[in-house]
Design a protein around this motif. Structure first.
Motif, PDB file in Angstrom:
ATOM      1  N   ARG A   1       0.916  -1.298  -0.060  1.00 45.94           N
ATOM      2  CA  ARG A   1       0.048  -0.127  -0.125  1.00 45.94           C
ATOM      3  C   ARG A   1       0.890   1.414  -0.138  1.00 45.94           C
ATOM      4  O   ARG A   1       0.587   2.159  -0.712  1.00 45.94           O
ATOM      5  CB  ARG A   1      -0.912   0.080   1.270  1.00 45.94           C
ATOM      6  N   ALA A   2       1.995   1.224   0.878  1.00 44.92           N
ATOM      7  CA  ALA A   2       2.799   2.551   0.841  1.00 44.92           C
ATOM      8  C   ALA A   2       3.410   2.561  -0.444  1.00 44.92           C
ATOM      9  O   ALA A   2       3.413   3.682  -0.718  1.00 44.92           O
ATOM     10  CB  ALA A   2       3.827   2.259   2.055  1.00 44.92           C
ATOM     11  N   LEU A   3       3.846   1.709  -1.011  1.00 43.87           N
ATOM     12  CA  LEU A   3       4.601   1.748  -2.186  1.00 43.87           C
ATOM     13  C   LEU A   3       3.660   2.375  -3.437  1.00 43.87           C
ATOM     14  O   LEU A   3       4.082   3.023  -4.373  1.00 43.87           O
ATOM     15  CB  LEU A   3       5.238   0.482  -2.891  1.00 43.87           C
ATOM     16  N   PHE A   4       2.467   1.730  -3.328  1.00 41.97           N
ATOM     17  CA  PHE A   4       1.555   2.029  -4.546  1.00 41.97           C
ATOM     18  C   PHE A   4       1.083   3.438  -4.237  1.00 41.97           C
ATOM     19  O   PHE A   4       0.881   4.200  -5.381  1.00 41.97           O
ATOM     20  CB  PHE A   4       0.193   1.367  -4.240  1.00 41.97           C
ATOM     21  N   ALA A   5       1.060   4.133  -3.105  1.00 47.52           N
ATOM     22  CA  ALA A   5       0.891   5.373  -2.818  1.00 47.52           C
ATOM     23  C   ALA A   5       1.922   6.338  -3.436  1.00 47.52           C
ATOM     24  O   ALA A   5       1.742   7.420  -4.150  1.00 47.52           O
ATOM     25  CB  ALA A   5       0.549   5.716  -1.641  1.00 47.52           C
ATOM     26  N   CYS A   6       3.171   5.757  -3.468  1.00 48.46           N
ATOM     27  CA  CYS A   6       4.492   6.475  -3.852  1.00 48.46           C
ATOM     28  C   CYS A   6       4.277   6.678  -5.473  1.00 48.46           C
ATOM     29  O   CYS A   6       4.922   7.654  -6.137  1.00 48.46           O
ATOM     30  CB  CYS A   6       5.764   6.031  -3.676  1.00 48.46           C
ATOM     31  N   TYR A   7       3.681   5.368  -6.182  1.00 43.89           N
ATOM     32  CA  TYR A   7       3.595   5.629  -7.432  1.00 43.89           C
ATOM     33  C   TYR A   7       2.123   6.227  -7.999  1.00 43.89           C
ATOM     34  O   TYR A   7       1.662   6.047  -9.161  1.00 43.89           O
ATOM     35  CB  TYR A   7       3.721   4.139  -7.947  1.00 43.89           C
ATOM     36  N   GLY A   8       1.338   6.754  -6.921  1.00 42.41           N
ATOM     37  CA  GLY A   8       0.241   7.281  -7.411  1.00 42.41           C
ATOM     38  C   GLY A   8      -1.117   6.382  -7.727  1.00 42.41           C
ATOM     39  O   GLY A   8      -1.948   6.952  -8.432  1.00 42.41           O
ATOM     40  N   PHE A   9      -0.938   5.434  -7.080  1.00 38.48           N
ATOM     41  CA  PHE A   9      -2.251   4.247  -7.203  1.00 38.48           C
ATOM     42  C   PHE A   9      -3.160   4.711  -6.091  1.00 38.48           C
ATOM     43  O   PHE A   9      -2.839   4.629  -4.925  1.00 38.48           O
ATOM     44  CB  PHE A   9      -1.773   2.922  -7.188  1.00 38.48           C
TER      45      PHE A   9
ATOM     46  N   ILE B   1      -8.970   0.042  -5.388  1.00 43.02           N
ATOM     47  CA  ILE B   1     -10.466  -0.227  -5.885  1.00 43.02           C
ATOM     48  C   ILE B   1     -10.706  -1.675  -5.172  1.00 43.02           C
ATOM     49  O   ILE B   1      -9.908  -2.470  -5.140  1.00 43.02           O
ATOM     50  CB  ILE B   1     -10.266  -0.285  -7.477  1.00 43.02           C
ATOM     51  N   ARG B   2     -12.118  -1.514  -4.642  1.00 43.36           N
ATOM     52  CA  ARG B   2     -12.543  -2.804  -4.106  1.00 43.36           C
ATOM     53  C   ARG B   2     -13.941  -3.163  -4.873  1.00 43.36           C
ATOM     54  O   ARG B   2     -14.693  -2.507  -4.833  1.00 43.36           O
ATOM     55  CB  ARG B   2     -12.834  -2.768  -2.760  1.00 43.36           C
ATOM     56  N   THR B   3     -13.727  -4.113  -5.625  1.00 41.45           N
ATOM     57  CA  THR B   3     -14.920  -4.802  -6.337  1.00 41.45           C
ATOM     58  C   THR B   3     -15.427  -6.133  -5.439  1.00 41.45           C
ATOM     59  O   THR B   3     -14.644  -6.598  -4.847  1.00 41.45           O
ATOM     60  CB  THR B   3     -14.473  -5.060  -7.781  1.00 41.45           C
TER      61      THR B   3
ATOM     62  N   CYS C   1      -5.538   8.933 -17.318  1.00 47.86           N
ATOM     63  CA  CYS C   1      -5.190   7.671 -16.891  1.00 47.86           C
ATOM     64  C   CYS C   1      -5.723   7.291 -15.493  1.00 47.86           C
ATOM     65  O   CYS C   1      -5.695   8.264 -14.624  1.00 47.86           O
ATOM     66  CB  CYS C   1      -3.713   7.785 -17.055  1.00 47.86           C
ATOM     67  N   GLN C   2      -5.945   6.189 -15.389  1.00 50.53           N
ATOM     68  CA  GLN C   2      -6.565   5.708 -13.839  1.00 50.53           C
ATOM     69  C   GLN C   2      -5.512   4.736 -13.164  1.00 50.53           C
ATOM     70  O   GLN C   2      -5.068   3.677 -14.236  1.00 50.53           O
ATOM     71  CB  GLN C   2      -7.898   5.094 -14.007  1.00 50.53           C
ATOM     72  N   ARG C   3      -5.072   5.117 -12.221  1.00 51.73           N
ATOM     73  CA  ARG C   3      -4.276   3.860 -11.562  1.00 51.73           C
ATOM     74  C   ARG C   3      -4.875   3.277 -10.194  1.00 51.73           C
ATOM     75  O   ARG C   3      -5.007   4.071  -9.458  1.00 51.73           O
ATOM     76  CB  ARG C   3      -3.081   4.567 -11.279  1.00 51.73           C
ATOM     77  N   TYR C   4      -5.294   1.903 -10.547  1.00 53.25           N
ATOM     78  CA  TYR C   4      -5.840   1.250  -9.334  1.00 53.25           C
ATOM     79  C   TYR C   4      -5.093   0.207  -8.793  1.00 53.25           C
ATOM     80  O   TYR C   4      -4.268  -0.424  -9.410  1.00 53.25           O
ATOM     81  CB  TYR C   4      -7.086   0.570  -9.785  1.00 53.25           C
ATOM     82  N   TYR C   5      -5.011   0.034  -7.690  1.00 50.80           N
ATOM     83  CA  TYR C   5      -4.557  -1.318  -7.081  1.00 50.80           C
ATOM     84  C   TYR C   5      -5.624  -2.054  -6.239  1.00 50.80           C
ATOM     85  O   TYR C   5      -6.807  -1.560  -5.757  1.00 50.80           O
ATOM     86  CB  TYR C   5      -3.178  -0.980  -6.208  1.00 50.80           C
ATOM     87  N   TYR C   6      -5.455  -3.283  -5.920  1.00 47.55           N
ATOM     88  CA  TYR C   6      -6.345  -4.218  -5.254  1.00 47.55           C
ATOM     89  C   TYR C   6      -5.659  -5.198  -4.546  1.00 47.55           C
ATOM     90  O   TYR C   6      -4.365  -5.622  -4.812  1.00 47.55           O
ATOM     91  CB  TYR C   6      -7.501  -4.904  -6.078  1.00 47.55           C
TER      92      TYR C   6
ATOM     93  N   GLN D   1      -8.713 -20.826  -2.746  1.00 48.22           N
ATOM     94  CA  GLN D   1      -9.016 -19.630  -2.495  1.00 48.22           C
ATOM     95  C   GLN D   1      -7.535 -19.016  -2.316  1.00 48.22           C
ATOM     96  O   GLN D   1      -6.993 -19.658  -1.321  1.00 48.22           O
ATOM     97  CB  GLN D   1      -9.845 -19.183  -1.045  1.00 48.22           C
ATOM     98  N   PHE D   2      -7.208 -18.125  -2.814  1.00 49.82           N
ATOM     99  CA  PHE D   2      -5.764 -17.428  -2.591  1.00 49.82           C
ATOM    100  C   PHE D   2      -5.904 -15.999  -2.917  1.00 49.82           C
ATOM    101  O   PHE D   2      -6.833 -15.330  -3.313  1.00 49.82           O
ATOM    102  CB  PHE D   2      -4.990 -18.108  -3.628  1.00 49.82           C
ATOM    103  N   ALA D   3      -4.853 -15.124  -2.315  1.00 46.06           N
ATOM    104  CA  ALA D   3      -4.994 -13.748  -2.423  1.00 46.06           C
ATOM    105  C   ALA D   3      -3.998 -13.212  -3.221  1.00 46.06           C
ATOM    106  O   ALA D   3      -2.960 -13.777  -3.496  1.00 46.06           O
ATOM    107  CB  ALA D   3      -4.413 -13.294  -1.154  1.00 46.06           C
ATOM    108  N   GLN D   4      -4.463 -12.246  -3.901  1.00 50.46           N
ATOM    109  CA  GLN D   4      -3.468 -11.474  -4.955  1.00 50.46           C
ATOM    110  C   GLN D   4      -3.469  -9.958  -4.391  1.00 50.46           C
ATOM    111  O   GLN D   4      -4.349  -9.458  -4.060  1.00 50.46           O
ATOM    112  CB  GLN D   4      -4.105 -11.487  -6.362  1.00 50.46           C
ATOM    113  N   ILE D   5      -2.332  -9.509  -4.582  1.00 49.98           N
ATOM    114  CA  ILE D   5      -2.158  -8.086  -4.797  1.00 49.98           C
ATOM    115  C   ILE D   5      -1.845  -7.509  -6.175  1.00 49.98           C
ATOM    116  O   ILE D   5      -1.021  -8.123  -6.651  1.00 49.98           O
ATOM    117  CB  ILE D   5      -0.768  -7.913  -3.790  1.00 49.98           C
ATOM    118  N   GLY D   6      -2.401  -6.735  -6.607  1.00 50.87           N
ATOM    119  CA  GLY D   6      -2.378  -6.510  -8.084  1.00 50.87           C
ATOM    120  C   GLY D   6      -2.562  -5.062  -8.441  1.00 50.87           C
ATOM    121  O   GLY D   6      -3.056  -4.146  -7.387  1.00 50.87           O
ATOM    122  N   ILE D   7      -2.212  -4.536  -9.684  1.00 45.44           N
ATOM    123  CA  ILE D   7      -2.780  -3.377 -10.118  1.00 45.44           C
ATOM    124  C   ILE D   7      -3.261  -3.352 -11.545  1.00 45.44           C
ATOM    125  O   ILE D   7      -3.062  -4.131 -12.259  1.00 45.44           O
ATOM    126  CB  ILE D   7      -1.334  -2.302 -10.030  1.00 45.44           C
TER     127      ILE D   7
END
Ligand code: ATP
Ligand code: MG
Length: 436
Positions: free
Chosen positions: A32-40, A43-45, A114-119, A136-142
């Motif tokens: 989350r901290a790094l995504f913020a540095c990159y402007g992301f 998004i929660r679907t 341009c939209q930058r999302y992470y989940y 069931q597994f977890a993903q961190i993605g953009i």
């Protein structure tokens, strides 16, 4: 283990206890901290989507849609025909959902550019459970929607590289390929089909179907014989149109300029239909058969395929369970208790009041409700990664012996002095702690 099925979790799904979950949280927080540095932005679907989204988005000929869908029969459909029971699924991946949300909410109009999302979240695939493969597994993605430039491909790969480096993973292999576009792929597919038809009977039954139905998936087959035969097939990078070729060249250039090491793998196709131009995978030799920890690529037609405006896009996804496996030997920064306190006698009541007060100030204080020996308390404090162990005086509950669990140093303090004492050592406060 009891026999009754009620006492077993569902096959391929895991329980995660605090001993592990605090590490996963650290991974997530770093991301989350790094995504913020990159402007992301996050998004929660929803976890449940209409089946058709993945049939059209991920593709009819893919393993995800053909074999791995986790159907969710809605209650009112009980007893109805199978087709209606298959209208909804637990999401197998997030890209199609993110695109669905982007189209449904007309983001291109509401918020042009341009939209930058992470989940970060759970995905579900009905696969055979094995090492590194769960249902069931977890993903961190953009996902980045609305960017066509090759420098954006390089930026998202760089972000993945830096995230993995933050986890201490600096020797993973980045494999890249170019899978063309709607102009150069069809002629290539015809060449591939011609080649595969000459092998027809030597290929496994699944591959024989793939030749006509979805020939690019021939590269996904895990059968050693098929893999050997397909390794002789023509490869897509030799058929790229000039636009795709210069796109690929530009991506490589930016990556090289930023010192990102990668390999070009001309047979890397990825198991989803929506990719165009750049695709990539991050693999590790320490993961056994399931060796990909992250994967992604450009998908310039998916938004339009899902009835949205033509919008070029790119994204990737990182598997949390496989990531955890790579980090088995990691030394984690403990984020345990500030202090664990024991007050087994009449001093308990006063102690409780002080503990509540400290918690309200945002300190992390564990409290034992039962009597414990000094030895047992120290053992427990250690296990809970507490920074201090506190022994309250039975004679005067305002007085404490405070042991620093790291240095072993022990000092006598009052509760008031304790707050300053702990604060000078502890950097972290509970989220949402009351303001002083
Ligand atoms: P694989 O080739 O291992 O089946 P995939 O191509 O199906 O992977 P993606 O859809 O690209 O995987 O998902 C991205 C990442 O999610 C993978 O690299 C992996 O780390 C993780 N992943 C995918 N499927 C599973 C699963 N069933 N269990 C655990 N992690 C998974
Ligand atoms: Mg898979």
């Amino acid at each position: 283990m009891r026999d009754n099925y009620l006492f077993h979790g569902v096959k391929g799904m895991r329980d995660v206890f605090p001993e592990e979950s605090w590490k996963i949280r650290q991974l997530e927080e770093k991301a989350r901290a790094l995504f913020a540095c990159y402007g992301f932005g996050e998004i929660r679907t929803p976890l449940v989507e209409h089946t058709i989204l993945f049939e059209r988005g991920v593709g009819q000929g893919t393993d995800i849609v053909n074999k791995e869908m986790f159907y969710v029969p809605a209650k009112e459909q009980d007893g109805e025909d199978d087709k209606r029971n298959r209208q909804m699924v637990l999401r197998p991946e997030a890209t199609a959902s993110v695109v669905r949300a982007y189209v449904e909410h007309e983001i291109a109009k509401v918020s042009p550019g341009c939209q930058r999302y992470y989940y970060i979240g759970s995905m579900f695939r009905y696969e055979r459970p094995q090492r590194g493969r769960y249902r069931q597994f977890a993903q961190i993605g953009i996902e980045v929607l609305g960017a066509t430039q090759p420098s954006m491909d390089a930026e998202v790969i760089l972000l993945l590289h830096d995230l993995l480096a933050q986890y201490g993973l600096t020797s993973l292999t980045f494999q890249l390929n170019a899978v063309g576009c709607l102009i150069c792929r069809p002629p290539y597919i015809r060449k591939l089909q011609e080649f595969a038809r000459t092998l027809q009977t030597k290929l496994c039954p699944d591959c024989q179907i793939r030749i006509e139905k979805n020939p690019l998936r021939l590269f996904d087959c895990k059968q050693p014989e098929c893999r050997k035969l397909i390794s002789q097939a023509p490869v897509l990078p030799d058929f790229l149109c000039s636009d795709c070729r210069s796109h690929q060249k530009a991506v490589f250039q930016v990556l090289e300029k930023n010192n990102i090491r990668f390999e070009v793998e001309p047979r890397l196709m990825r198991g989803l239909d929506y990719y165009t131009r750049t695709v990539f995978e991050v693999i590790s030799k320490d993961l056994g058969a399931q060796n990909a920890v992250a994967a992604g690529g450009r998908y310039d037609n998916l938004v339009a395929d899902l009835d949205g405006p033509q919008t070029p896009a790119i994204g990737w996804s990182l598997g949390v369970e496989r990531l955890m496996e790579l980090l088995l030997d990691t030394v984690w920064e403990p984020t345990g208790l500030d202090a664990l306190v024991v007050a087994p006698g009449p001093e308990f009541e006063t102690t409780f009041v002080h503990v509540t007060d400290m918690r309200r100030q945002g300190l992390r204080i564990g409290m034992e409700h039962e009597a414990r020996s000094v030895k047992a308390l120290l053992k427990r404090a250690d296990r809970l990664h507490a920074r201090f162990a506190l022994f309250v005086s039975a004679a005067d509950p305002e007085k404490l012996e405070v042991k620093n669990m790291q240095s072993g140093e022990q000092v006598a303090l009052t509760w008031d002095q304790l707050k300053t004492h702990i604060s000078t050592f502890s950097q972290q406060k509970c989220i949402g702690a009351a303001k002083q």
